[in-house]
Write a protein that holds these residues in place. Structure first.
Motif, short mmCIF file in Angstrom:
data_model
loop_
_atom_site.label_atom_id
_atom_site.label_comp_id
_atom_site.label_asym_id
_atom_site.label_seq_id
_atom_site.Cartn_x
_atom_site.Cartn_y
_atom_site.Cartn_z
N UNK A 78 0.82 -1.21 0.00
CA UNK A 78 0.00 0.00 0.00
C UNK A 78 0.86 1.27 0.00
N UNK A 79 1.89 1.28 0.82
CA UNK A 79 2.73 2.47 0.91
C UNK A 79 3.40 2.78 -0.43
N UNK A 80 3.82 1.75 -1.14
CA UNK A 80 4.46 1.94 -2.45
C UNK A 80 3.44 2.47 -3.45
N UNK A 95 3.82 6.10 -5.39
CA UNK A 95 3.80 6.33 -6.84
C UNK A 95 2.78 7.41 -7.18
N UNK A 96 1.62 7.36 -6.53
CA UNK A 96 0.58 8.37 -6.76
C UNK A 96 1.10 9.76 -6.44
N UNK A 97 1.74 9.92 -5.29
CA UNK A 97 2.25 11.23 -4.89
C UNK A 97 3.38 11.71 -5.80
N UNK A 98 4.25 10.80 -6.22
CA UNK A 98 5.36 11.15 -7.11
C UNK A 98 4.83 11.76 -8.40
N UNK A 99 3.88 11.09 -9.05
CA UNK A 99 3.34 11.57 -10.31
C UNK A 99 2.48 12.82 -10.12
N UNK A 100 1.74 12.89 -9.00
CA UNK A 100 0.87 14.04 -8.74
C UNK A 100 1.65 15.35 -8.79
N UNK A 137 -7.50 10.15 -0.89
CA UNK A 137 -7.22 8.75 -1.22
C UNK A 137 -6.22 8.17 -0.22
N UNK A 138 -5.17 8.93 0.06
CA UNK A 138 -4.13 8.45 0.97
C UNK A 138 -4.67 8.28 2.39
N UNK A 139 -5.33 9.31 2.93
CA UNK A 139 -5.86 9.25 4.29
C UNK A 139 -6.85 8.10 4.44
N UNK A 140 -7.71 7.93 3.45
CA UNK A 140 -8.72 6.88 3.51
C UNK A 140 -8.08 5.50 3.54
N UNK A 141 -7.12 5.28 2.64
CA UNK A 141 -6.46 3.97 2.57
C UNK A 141 -5.68 3.66 3.83
N UNK A 172 2.06 8.95 6.76
CA UNK A 172 1.81 9.79 5.58
C UNK A 172 2.98 10.69 5.18
N UNK A 173 3.65 11.40 6.10
CA UNK A 173 4.76 12.27 5.66
C UNK A 173 5.83 11.57 4.82
N UNK A 174 6.30 10.36 5.19
CA UNK A 174 7.30 9.70 4.34
C UNK A 174 6.75 9.32 2.96
N UNK A 175 5.43 9.15 2.86
CA UNK A 175 4.81 8.89 1.56
C UNK A 175 4.70 10.19 0.77
N UNK A 176 4.22 11.24 1.44
CA UNK A 176 4.04 12.54 0.80
C UNK A 176 5.36 13.14 0.32
#
Length: 417
Positions: A3-5, A9-14, A116-120, A132-136
């Motif tokens: 899930x984290x990966x 990917x979503x945040x990277x492209x966003x 999407x991130x918070x919900x998941x 979340x911060x390390x993902x963001x």
């Protein structure tokens, strides 16, 4: 896939999409197209105009009708087509209209990606403040990579930057349909028409604390647009000075400005510590004073011996941006019911990147043309930055005095539940 990966990917492209043109469009506008500063301010106001209504509207749709991840995908696919059309335009008025259309579909995707991130993460019982911060942070990495790609390809003043953004946009659009479902909350027949349409989140304005928070979100949003709009062209315009025209900062301004995003990655990772130690209000206050320092340092900087001040300013930017935007989104999350989660984030986006962006870009464009540009078109950059610093200082002082919020560590811990 983990899930984290997937969320990484979503945040990277966003933010790759945004980074491919947001900082470098000034070079394209002034150097290639040679359009005016007032018109440029109008272009930057498009993200503000779109953010006044689109994030909130998208949040309502995502809460009630179409799940956030699907809406995210639809908007990015449409955005890719619009980005491909931008290079065909040869007049500022048409460019404004098409850029506004682009922003109408892009700006709500920022809050939708947060939803999407918070919900998941919540559905998987993960601590949002820690996870979340390390993902963001990978969103910021995406922004940096995009800036470097555009700079190293030497397309900072070229329309090709929009094609790079379009490629990332179509990629994320298709990828979004594979993300975890957020679901919708259609509610029952007992709902009032306001609740049925999803306008519940606007009730947050009835709370004095939330109303103040949103007002200051708007005022600080103005500061963000100032640095995005003028940072790159500020360095580009030193190329008329023989002392600086061959300096690295003038040749590759986007790379120098990308230090700001590198700094973001560090401050994002520090947010959990600062939030738990100092509380949301103090962290947001740190952000505001960081904006004062950011603009003040740019005012005394130049690509020569003053480059160190520009670099320090870029480092300070990480705190200025992250400590309010991410902490602010977490604050909104703590004050809203899960049924209006997307709507609440949409309101936050509306105030920062909506009204705030319109205020910052429109007023600054006119102000710079009227008071800080001479008859030959040369801009007085030191005083421009000092004026921005003075504005940010006033906002910080007012926030410290007017916004009342007592730090309670349990509020931060609640994000993990």
């Amino acid at each position: 896939m983990n899930l984290k990966i997937r969320l990484t990917i979503m945040n990277f492209l966003q933010f790759f999409i945004w980074g491919a043109w947001l900082i470098t469009i000034g070079g394209y506008w002034f150097k290639t197209m040679q359009w005016s500063g007032t018109e440029f301010g109008a272009i930057f106001s498009t993200m503000g105009i779109a953010s006044i209504f689109m994030p909130a509207l998208a949040g309502i749709i995502a809460d009630r009708y179409i799940s956030a991840e699907k809406l995210l995908g639809i908007f990015h696919v449409i955005g890719a087509g619009i980005l491909c059309y931008l290079p065909q335009i040869d007049n500022p008025s048409t460019f404004f209209v098409v850029m506004l259309l682009n922003m109408i579909f892009y700006m709500p995707t920022i809050s939708l990606s947060i939803t999407v991130a918070y919900s998941a993460l919540q559905k998987n019982n993960l601590d949002i403040v820690k996870v979340y911060p390390p993902i963001r942070v990978w969103g910021t990495v995406g922004f940096i990579v995009a800036m470097w790609v555009v700079s190293l390809l030497k397309i900072e003043t070229s329309p090709a930057q929009f094609y790079v953004a379009a490629l990332a946009s179509i990629s994320l659009g298709l990828y979004s349909f594979t993300l975890p479902s957020c679901g919708v909350n259609k509610g029952g027949s007992s709902k009032t028409w306001v609740e049925a349409l999803g306008f519940d989140a606007f009730k947050l304005f009835k709370q004095k604390k939330m109303a103040l928070f949103f007002i200051f979100s708007m005022l600080l949003g103005a500061s963000l647009q100032l640095t995005n709009a003028y940072g790159d062209i500020f360095l580009h315009e030193f190329d008329t000075n023989p002392l600086f025209k061959d300096s690295i900062a003038v040749k590759y301004p986007a790379i120098i400005m990308s230090i700001s995003q590198v700094s973001e990655t560090l401050f994002i990772l520090a947010i959990p510590f600062f939030l738990k130690r100092f509380g949301i209000k103090n962290v947001m206050l740190m952000s505001m004073f960081a904006w004062v320092l950011r603009f003040g340092l740019l005012g005394i900087g130049d690509p020569g011996s003053g480059l160190v001040w520009i670099i320090i300013s870029c480092i300070v930017y990480g705190m200025a941006f992250d400590f309010f935007n991410i902490s602010g989104s977490l604050y909104v999350e703590s004050q809203t019911d899960e049924k209006i989660r997307a709507s609440g984030q949409g309101l936050f986006m509306m105030m920062t990147n909506g009204f705030g962006a319109v205020l910052g870009s429109s007023v600054s464009g006119v102000m710079i043309d009227q008071f800080f540009t001479d008859t030959e078109g040369l801009r007085d950059w030191p005083n421009i930055w000092f004026a921005f610093a003075a504005y940010s200082l006033v906002v910080a002082i007012l926030f410290a005095v007017l916004f009342k919020h007592k730090h309670n560590p349990k509020d931060i811990e609640s994000f993990s539940h």
